[in-house]
Design a protein around this motif. Structure first.
Motif, PDB file in Angstrom:
ATOM      1  N   PRO A   1       0.725  -1.082  -0.309  1.00 27.92           N
ATOM      2  CA  PRO A   1      -0.195  -0.061   0.319  1.00 27.92           C
ATOM      3  C   PRO A   1       0.642   1.288   0.170  1.00 27.92           C
ATOM      4  O   PRO A   1       2.272   1.231   0.556  1.00 27.92           O
ATOM      5  CB  PRO A   1      -1.193  -0.400   1.050  1.00 27.92           C
ATOM      6  N   ILE A   2       0.264   2.424  -0.454  1.00 28.59           N
ATOM      7  CA  ILE A   2       0.803   3.542   0.257  1.00 28.59           C
ATOM      8  C   ILE A   2       0.389   4.460   1.033  1.00 28.59           C
ATOM      9  O   ILE A   2      -1.345   4.675   1.055  1.00 28.59           O
ATOM     10  CB  ILE A   2       0.563   4.588  -1.123  1.00 28.59           C
ATOM     11  N   PHE A   3       0.905   4.841   1.945  1.00 29.47           N
ATOM     12  CA  PHE A   3       0.493   5.425   3.396  1.00 29.47           C
ATOM     13  C   PHE A   3       0.349   6.452   3.129  1.00 29.47           C
ATOM     14  O   PHE A   3       2.161   7.069   3.604  1.00 29.47           O
ATOM     15  CB  PHE A   3       0.582   4.833   4.703  1.00 29.47           C
TER      16      PHE A   3
ATOM     17  N   LYS B   1       5.690   4.172   0.157  1.00 30.78           N
ATOM     18  CA  LYS B   1       5.260   3.264  -0.768  1.00 30.78           C
ATOM     19  C   LYS B   1       5.718   1.919   0.435  1.00 30.78           C
ATOM     20  O   LYS B   1       6.863   1.917   0.079  1.00 30.78           O
ATOM     21  CB  LYS B   1       6.101   2.710  -1.939  1.00 30.78           C
ATOM     22  N   ARG B   2       5.132   1.446   0.897  1.00 28.99           N
ATOM     23  CA  ARG B   2       5.187   0.523   1.626  1.00 28.99           C
ATOM     24  C   ARG B   2       5.875  -0.350   1.690  1.00 28.99           C
ATOM     25  O   ARG B   2       5.272  -1.559   2.221  1.00 28.99           O
ATOM     26  CB  ARG B   2       3.644   0.248   3.200  1.00 28.99           C
ATOM     27  N   GLU B   3       6.908  -1.236   1.063  1.00 31.33           N
ATOM     28  CA  GLU B   3       7.498  -2.183   0.673  1.00 31.33           C
ATOM     29  C   GLU B   3       7.522  -2.550   2.043  1.00 31.33           C
ATOM     30  O   GLU B   3       8.571  -4.062   1.882  1.00 31.33           O
ATOM     31  CB  GLU B   3       9.209  -1.741  -0.319  1.00 31.33           C
ATOM     32  N   ASP B   4       8.264  -1.850   2.846  1.00 32.71           N
ATOM     33  CA  ASP B   4       8.393  -2.623   4.383  1.00 32.71           C
ATOM     34  C   ASP B   4       7.633  -3.967   5.154  1.00 32.71           C
ATOM     35  O   ASP B   4       7.654  -4.494   5.523  1.00 32.71           O
ATOM     36  CB  ASP B   4       8.809  -1.947   5.232  1.00 32.71           C
ATOM     37  N   LEU B   5       6.126  -3.295   4.217  1.00 29.31           N
ATOM     38  CA  LEU B   5       5.005  -5.058   4.512  1.00 29.31           C
ATOM     39  C   LEU B   5       4.923  -5.635   3.279  1.00 29.31           C
ATOM     40  O   LEU B   5       5.055  -6.815   4.222  1.00 29.31           O
ATOM     41  CB  LEU B   5       3.917  -3.714   4.431  1.00 29.31           C
TER      42      LEU B   5
ATOM     43  N   ARG C   1      16.810  -4.568 -12.433  1.00 33.82           N
ATOM     44  CA  ARG C   1      15.526  -3.534 -12.612  1.00 33.82           C
ATOM     45  C   ARG C   1      14.064  -4.130 -13.362  1.00 33.82           C
ATOM     46  O   ARG C   1      12.965  -3.351 -12.409  1.00 33.82           O
ATOM     47  CB  ARG C   1      16.531  -2.264 -13.812  1.00 33.82           C
ATOM     48  N   ASP C   2      13.839  -5.088 -14.048  1.00 34.49           N
ATOM     49  CA  ASP C   2      12.319  -5.076 -14.173  1.00 34.49           C
ATOM     50  C   ASP C   2      11.848  -5.809 -13.396  1.00 34.49           C
ATOM     51  O   ASP C   2      10.680  -6.337 -13.652  1.00 34.49           O
ATOM     52  CB  ASP C   2      12.871  -6.036 -15.707  1.00 34.49           C
ATOM     53  N   PHE C   3      12.535  -6.667 -12.505  1.00 34.66           N
ATOM     54  CA  PHE C   3      12.041  -7.080 -11.518  1.00 34.66           C
ATOM     55  C   PHE C   3      11.690  -6.613 -10.416  1.00 34.66           C
ATOM     56  O   PHE C   3      10.516  -6.002  -9.960  1.00 34.66           O
ATOM     57  CB  PHE C   3      12.636  -8.604 -10.605  1.00 34.66           C
ATOM     58  N   GLN C   4      12.310  -5.421 -10.268  1.00 34.96           N
ATOM     59  CA  GLN C   4      12.062  -4.534  -8.840  1.00 34.96           C
ATOM     60  C   GLN C   4      10.793  -3.400  -9.921  1.00 34.96           C
ATOM     61  O   GLN C   4      10.277  -2.504  -8.705  1.00 34.96           O
ATOM     62  CB  GLN C   4      12.951  -4.130  -8.854  1.00 34.96           C
ATOM     63  N   SER C   5      10.800  -3.183 -10.827  1.00 36.99           N
ATOM     64  CA  SER C   5       9.358  -2.355 -12.009  1.00 36.99           C
ATOM     65  C   SER C   5       8.331  -2.210 -10.801  1.00 36.99           C
ATOM     66  O   SER C   5       7.979  -1.006 -11.005  1.00 36.99           O
ATOM     67  CB  SER C   5       9.785  -2.379 -13.280  1.00 36.99           C
ATOM     68  N   ILE C   6       8.025  -3.451 -10.462  1.00 41.60           N
ATOM     69  CA  ILE C   6       6.394  -3.726 -10.081  1.00 41.60           C
ATOM     70  C   ILE C   6       6.072  -2.916  -9.226  1.00 41.60           C
ATOM     71  O   ILE C   6       5.118  -2.560  -8.921  1.00 41.60           O
ATOM     72  CB  ILE C   6       6.284  -5.040  -9.436  1.00 41.60           C
ATOM     73  N   VAL C   7       7.092  -2.028  -8.609  1.00 41.73           N
ATOM     74  CA  VAL C   7       7.044  -0.715  -7.035  1.00 41.73           C
ATOM     75  C   VAL C   7       6.262   0.159  -7.902  1.00 41.73           C
ATOM     76  O   VAL C   7       5.689   0.790  -7.246  1.00 41.73           O
ATOM     77  CB  VAL C   7       8.537  -0.579  -6.372  1.00 41.73           C
ATOM     78  N   GLY C   8       7.083   0.619  -8.163  1.00 47.83           N
ATOM     79  CA  GLY C   8       6.675   1.819  -9.381  1.00 47.83           C
ATOM     80  C   GLY C   8       5.035   1.864 -10.511  1.00 47.83           C
ATOM     81  O   GLY C   8       4.845   2.791 -10.333  1.00 47.83           O
ATOM     82  N   ARG C   9       5.221   0.227 -11.258  1.00 39.64           N
ATOM     83  CA  ARG C   9       4.000   0.451 -11.719  1.00 39.64           C
ATOM     84  C   ARG C   9       3.040   0.189 -10.736  1.00 39.64           C
ATOM     85  O   ARG C   9       1.563   1.098 -10.975  1.00 39.64           O
ATOM     86  CB  ARG C   9       3.860  -0.829 -11.841  1.00 39.64           C
TER      87      ARG C   9
ATOM     88  N   ALA D   1       2.730   1.322  -7.474  1.00 48.35           N
ATOM     89  CA  ALA D   1       2.861   3.025  -7.088  1.00 48.35           C
ATOM     90  C   ALA D   1       2.171   4.131  -7.933  1.00 48.35           C
ATOM     91  O   ALA D   1       1.216   5.077  -7.380  1.00 48.35           O
ATOM     92  CB  ALA D   1       4.200   3.859  -6.666  1.00 48.35           C
ATOM     93  N   ARG D   2       2.777   4.453  -9.507  1.00 47.02           N
ATOM     94  CA  ARG D   2       1.943   5.204 -10.306  1.00 47.02           C
ATOM     95  C   ARG D   2       0.662   5.109 -10.340  1.00 47.02           C
ATOM     96  O   ARG D   2      -0.274   6.073 -10.387  1.00 47.02           O
ATOM     97  CB  ARG D   2       2.442   4.665 -11.410  1.00 47.02           C
ATOM     98  N   GLU D   3      -0.443   3.650 -10.374  1.00 43.16           N
ATOM     99  CA  GLU D   3      -1.809   3.095 -10.735  1.00 43.16           C
ATOM    100  C   GLU D   3      -2.253   4.418  -9.321  1.00 43.16           C
ATOM    101  O   GLU D   3      -3.573   4.374  -9.367  1.00 43.16           O
ATOM    102  CB  GLU D   3      -1.458   2.239 -10.698  1.00 43.16           C
ATOM    103  N   GLN D   4      -1.729   3.274  -8.067  1.00 40.56           N
ATOM    104  CA  GLN D   4      -2.218   3.514  -6.211  1.00 40.56           C
ATOM    105  C   GLN D   4      -2.336   5.028  -6.438  1.00 40.56           C
ATOM    106  O   GLN D   4      -3.264   5.738  -6.230  1.00 40.56           O
ATOM    107  CB  GLN D   4      -1.510   3.114  -5.971  1.00 40.56           C
ATOM    108  N   PHE D   5      -1.275   6.294  -6.496  1.00 40.06           N
ATOM    109  CA  PHE D   5      -1.158   7.565  -6.441  1.00 40.06           C
ATOM    110  C   PHE D   5      -2.339   8.091  -7.409  1.00 40.06           C
ATOM    111  O   PHE D   5      -3.050   8.721  -6.896  1.00 40.06           O
ATOM    112  CB  PHE D   5       0.231   7.753  -6.638  1.00 40.06           C
TER     113      PHE D   5
END
Length: 401
Positions: free
Chosen positions: A65-67, A84-88, A210-218, A220-224
């Protein structure tokens, strides 16, 4: 796997502009090419993509989630800070995103052992977890200094069944752990996979991680966009090797209205050689660990000693794509000191009830610094890349809590 990129990066030889490549011995080039070919194949296979997507959802717990850190934002005045709660995530950080991908790739290639380095231990825990899940032996190389500093993660690595290899030479931190792990990999590149823990090293690793991590930005962009009807004004993340940052930035590279900020460790001050790891701020183009990138050096080809209160950031190099993004001006790289990091660690803990990793606290510290200078309708999105369980005892002892 579909990714959004600012330009076709890397090229066929693994270069992001002048950075990256495959600076490896001839006998290792074939192994790197085999990994690149296998990765290209699995990205086209629906069964691989489906399995990874299912694990992201049901194992990792994605989407994270985004908090909106309202209390912190109100106290600072000015801009609104969002996390962006990657800690969860399962295992407590963003590292699980690429570790699952690398472990599945190792399984697909029929590898008999996966080898990796770790600094703060988050990559070690995440890879040990992923290897336990797919049933592949795992060997983690970790500097002795970091072993003593990050004991909770060391315990987890052992519980998960991975072999922990202490590294005592040199500064006995992340750079030496990389050296040691790479040397072990060289003994049998046919049967082993070196699962690099960031967007560093020879091609294809900066691209693949990068490609595996790009899920974070995808996400976050959609959520925000869904929550606020617009994109954030700033997107910020800490940078050591740079995997969590490039994971966030990739989705926003083509959005000119989103300012991207990578936050490096200034340590005890960039004016103190050996007491910081601000590679992009004061380093120069060079070569390290099979790639061209910005490097902190004492002399050509001799990496400098580095320091950060955050074990995952004390690396004298940086990802080649970050080096390129700095040169073209798309990402702004800033420094945060150890003291600023500690202040952010404690303040986020006591104001929002979120204990961040010391690495992530660098990005929080930058947001805390600039928020009061910006209008209240300005939004800063921070990638909170990991939780601070691993750092809690160390910080408590340091501060006498």
């Amino acid at each position: 796997m579909t990714t959004t990129t600012f330009a076709p990066m890397p090229d066929a030889n693994g270069f992001f502009g002048p950075y990256g490549g495959q600076l490896v011995p001839p006998h290792l080039k074939q192994a790197m090419d085999d990994i690149a070919a296998a990765y290209a194949e699995v990205t086209k296979r629906q069964d691989f993509q489906d399995e990874l997507a299912q694990l992201f959802a049901d194992y990792v717990g994605r989407p994270s989630p985004i908090f909106h850190a309202r209390r912190l934002s109100d106290q600072l005045g000015g801009a609104q800070i969002h996390l962006k709660r990657e800690d969860l995530n399962h295992t407590g950080a963003h590292k699980i995103n690429h570790c699952l991908g690398e472990a599945l790739l190792a399984k697909f290639m029929g590898k008999k052992k996966v080898i990796a380095e770790t600094g703060a231990g988050q990559h070690g825990v995440a890879l040990a977890t992923a290897c336990a899940l797919v049933g592949i032996p795992c060997e983690i190389h970790m500097g002795q200094v970091d072993i003593e500093k990050e004991h909770p993660n060391v315990t987890k690595i052992r519980i998960l069944g991975a072999t922990l290899v202490p590294v005592t030479r040199g500064a006995a931190t992340l750079k030496e752990a990389v050296d040691n792990a790479f040397e072990e990999y060289l003994t049998n590149p046919t049967d082993y996979l070196y699962a690099i823990g960031s967007v560093v090293g020879p091609h294809p690793f900066p691209m693949m991680v990068r490609d595996f991590q790009s899920i974070v930005g995808r996400e976050a962009r959609e959520q925000f966009q869904a929550k606020h009807g617009k994109l954030p004004d700033y997107a910020a993340a800490c940078v050591g090797g740079g995997s969590n940052a490039i994971g966030l930035f990739t989705a926003f590279l083509q959005d000119a209205g989103v300012k991207l900020v990578g936050v490096e460790p200034s340590g005890e001050g960039v004016d103190k050689p050996g007491r910081h790891a601000a590679t992009l701020s004061v380093g120069k183009p060079g070569e390290i660990h099979g790639m061209k990138c910005y490097v902190l050096e004492d002399a050509p080809g001799v990496p400098a000693a580095v320091h950060s209160i955050a074990s995952g950031l004390d690396y004298p190099g940086v990802g080649p794509q970050h080096s390129y993004l700095k040169d073209i001006g798309r990402v702004q790289y800033e420094g945060v000191t150890d003291q600023e990091c500690l202040d952010a660690f404690m303040r986020l803990s006591r104001v929002e009830g979120i204990i961040p990793a010391l690495e992530s606290a660098h990005a929080v510290a930058w947001a805390m610094r600039v928020a009061p200078t910006l209008p209240k309708d300005c939004n800063i999105l921070v990638n909170l890349s990991g939780r601070g369980d691993k750092d809690a005892d160390y910080v408590a002892k340091l501060l006498g809590i």
